[in-house]
Design an enzyme around this catalytic site. Sequence first.
Site, mmCIF file in Angstrom:
data_model
loop_
_atom_site.group_PDB
_atom_site.id
_atom_site.type_symbol
_atom_site.label_atom_id
_atom_site.label_comp_id
_atom_site.label_asym_id
_atom_site.label_seq_id
_atom_site.Cartn_x
_atom_site.Cartn_y
_atom_site.Cartn_z
ATOM 1 N N MET A 30 0.848 -1.194 0.000
ATOM 2 C CA MET A 30 0.000 0.000 0.000
ATOM 3 C C MET A 30 0.886 1.247 0.000
ATOM 4 O O MET A 30 0.437 2.341 0.337
ATOM 5 C CB MET A 30 -0.933 -0.009 1.215
ATOM 6 N N GLY A 31 2.145 1.070 -0.357
ATOM 7 C CA GLY A 31 3.044 2.221 -0.486
ATOM 8 C C GLY A 31 3.619 2.677 0.846
ATOM 9 O O GLY A 31 3.542 1.980 1.847
ATOM 10 N N TYR A 32 4.201 3.881 0.830
ATOM 11 C CA TYR A 32 4.954 4.424 1.966
ATOM 12 C C TYR A 32 5.993 3.382 2.395
ATOM 13 O O TYR A 32 6.056 2.951 3.538
ATOM 14 C CB TYR A 32 4.029 4.832 3.121
ATOM 15 N N HIS A 34 9.120 1.025 3.278
ATOM 16 C CA HIS A 34 10.211 1.083 4.259
ATOM 17 C C HIS A 34 11.081 -0.167 4.107
ATOM 18 O O HIS A 34 10.875 -0.958 3.166
ATOM 19 C CB HIS A 34 9.652 1.229 5.684
ATOM 20 N N GLY A 36 11.064 -2.915 5.517
ATOM 21 C CA GLY A 36 10.304 -4.173 5.479
ATOM 22 C C GLY A 36 9.919 -4.507 4.043
ATOM 23 O O GLY A 36 10.137 -5.633 3.571
ATOM 24 N N HIS A 37 9.366 -3.509 3.335
ATOM 25 C CA HIS A 37 9.013 -3.729 1.924
ATOM 26 C C HIS A 37 10.266 -4.020 1.104
ATOM 27 O O HIS A 37 10.260 -4.858 0.205
ATOM 28 C CB HIS A 37 8.327 -2.490 1.340
ATOM 29 N N GLY A 147 4.950 -9.990 4.015
ATOM 30 C CA GLY A 147 5.695 -9.945 5.266
ATOM 31 C C GLY A 147 5.004 -10.755 6.354
ATOM 32 O O GLY A 147 3.776 -10.787 6.432
ATOM 33 N N ILE A 176 10.905 -7.238 9.724
ATOM 34 C CA ILE A 176 12.077 -6.350 9.824
ATOM 35 C C ILE A 176 11.784 -5.348 10.941
ATOM 36 O O ILE A 176 10.696 -4.753 10.986
ATOM 37 C CB ILE A 176 12.341 -5.614 8.491
ATOM 38 N N SER A 185 6.657 -0.486 10.219
ATOM 39 C CA SER A 185 5.290 -0.368 9.710
ATOM 40 C C SER A 185 5.078 1.047 9.213
ATOM 41 O O SER A 185 5.589 2.004 9.810
ATOM 42 C CB SER A 185 4.298 -0.664 10.840
HETATM 43 O O1 PAF Z 1 -0.181 -5.713 3.424
HETATM 44 C C1 PAF Z 1 -0.600 -4.799 2.694
HETATM 45 O O2 PAF Z 1 0.064 -3.796 2.488
HETATM 46 C C2 PAF Z 1 -1.977 -4.942 2.058
HETATM 47 O O3 PAF Z 1 -2.873 -5.575 2.897
HETATM 48 C C3 PAF Z 1 -1.940 -5.627 0.682
HETATM 49 C C4 PAF Z 1 -1.471 -7.061 0.775
HETATM 50 C C5 PAF Z 1 -1.040 -4.853 -0.259
HETATM 51 C C6 PAF Z 1 -3.347 -5.653 0.072
HETATM 52 O O4 PAF Z 1 -3.857 -4.370 -0.092
#
Ligand code: PAF
Length: 281
Positions: A30-32, A34, A36-37, A147, A176, A185
């Site tokens: 969902m963007g933003y 960090h 972890g992503h 994650g 992470i 988060s």
């Molecule tokens: O974990 C998230 O960021 C969201 O729940 C996801 C998996 C991208 C679905 O919108």
Amino acid sequence: MLICNQIAMVRQQVQEWKKSGLSIGLVPTMGYLHEGHKSLIDAARKENDRVAVSIFVNPMQFGPNEDLASYPRDLEKDAKLCEDAGVDLIFHPQPEEMYKQGFCTYVDMNGLTTELCGKSRPIHFRGVQTVVLKLFHIVTPDRAYFGQKDAQQLAVVKRMVQDLNVGTEIIGCPIIREEDGLAKSSRNTYLNEKERQAALVLSRSLQVGKALVDAGETNAQAIRQAITGEIEKEPMAKIDYVDIVDFETITPIETVQGSVLVAIAVFIGKTRLIDNFIVEK
Ligand code: PAF
């Protein structure tokens, strides 16, 4: 790196990759973004020829009194992180692109979604499953990366893929943390200085629980009580849940054996944070 707002654009690129026999890894977000992503992107980069990241704040998974409007967004910064991490394609649709007028088809589940976050967020997982399956249909990834911080989400997506015969392999990646233990988060940005300090009670309480498990405790109630007791020492914390469940079925258990999820959700001020650890016994 290609940034696509339209589903048709993604499909066209994906088709070209498939024609060339290239494998695709998808990191739904969902963007933003960090660290972890970034760890999910790194894992996808290692295991696939091409990596796609979706950035979509999915309205369908937010309840009426939740933080859809205030959820942090910064596409420019996200695009830079993706570019530096070697991402090939960002899919960044507007809600109208994902949910055309008259949209009325959902993916739902009878089990797994009623416990933990499902109790206080009753429509959340229906929204997650629906958007994730849509993303899978659009990107047709060989592998998708989630994650372990959202452990219930990971279990739900694994179940959905199995039940609906989706040909995407689901890969769970470790939590992470910041240096002081707070799980990374996007919602951590809501915390003021005092709350940020108080939020450390989540990881601290889980450490107390983990120490008990490591010392041989298998009574789930005893572990729950120890975690709850630690959280209650923090005056700024309000418990949503402290639960111990089977990691595959997300049903409460009394004895810790097999694959077990110890999960908590705690309000620090108005911010609801989650954290967990998994035990394999
Ligand atoms: O974990 C998230 O960021 C969201 O729940 C996801 C998996 C991208 C679905 O919108």
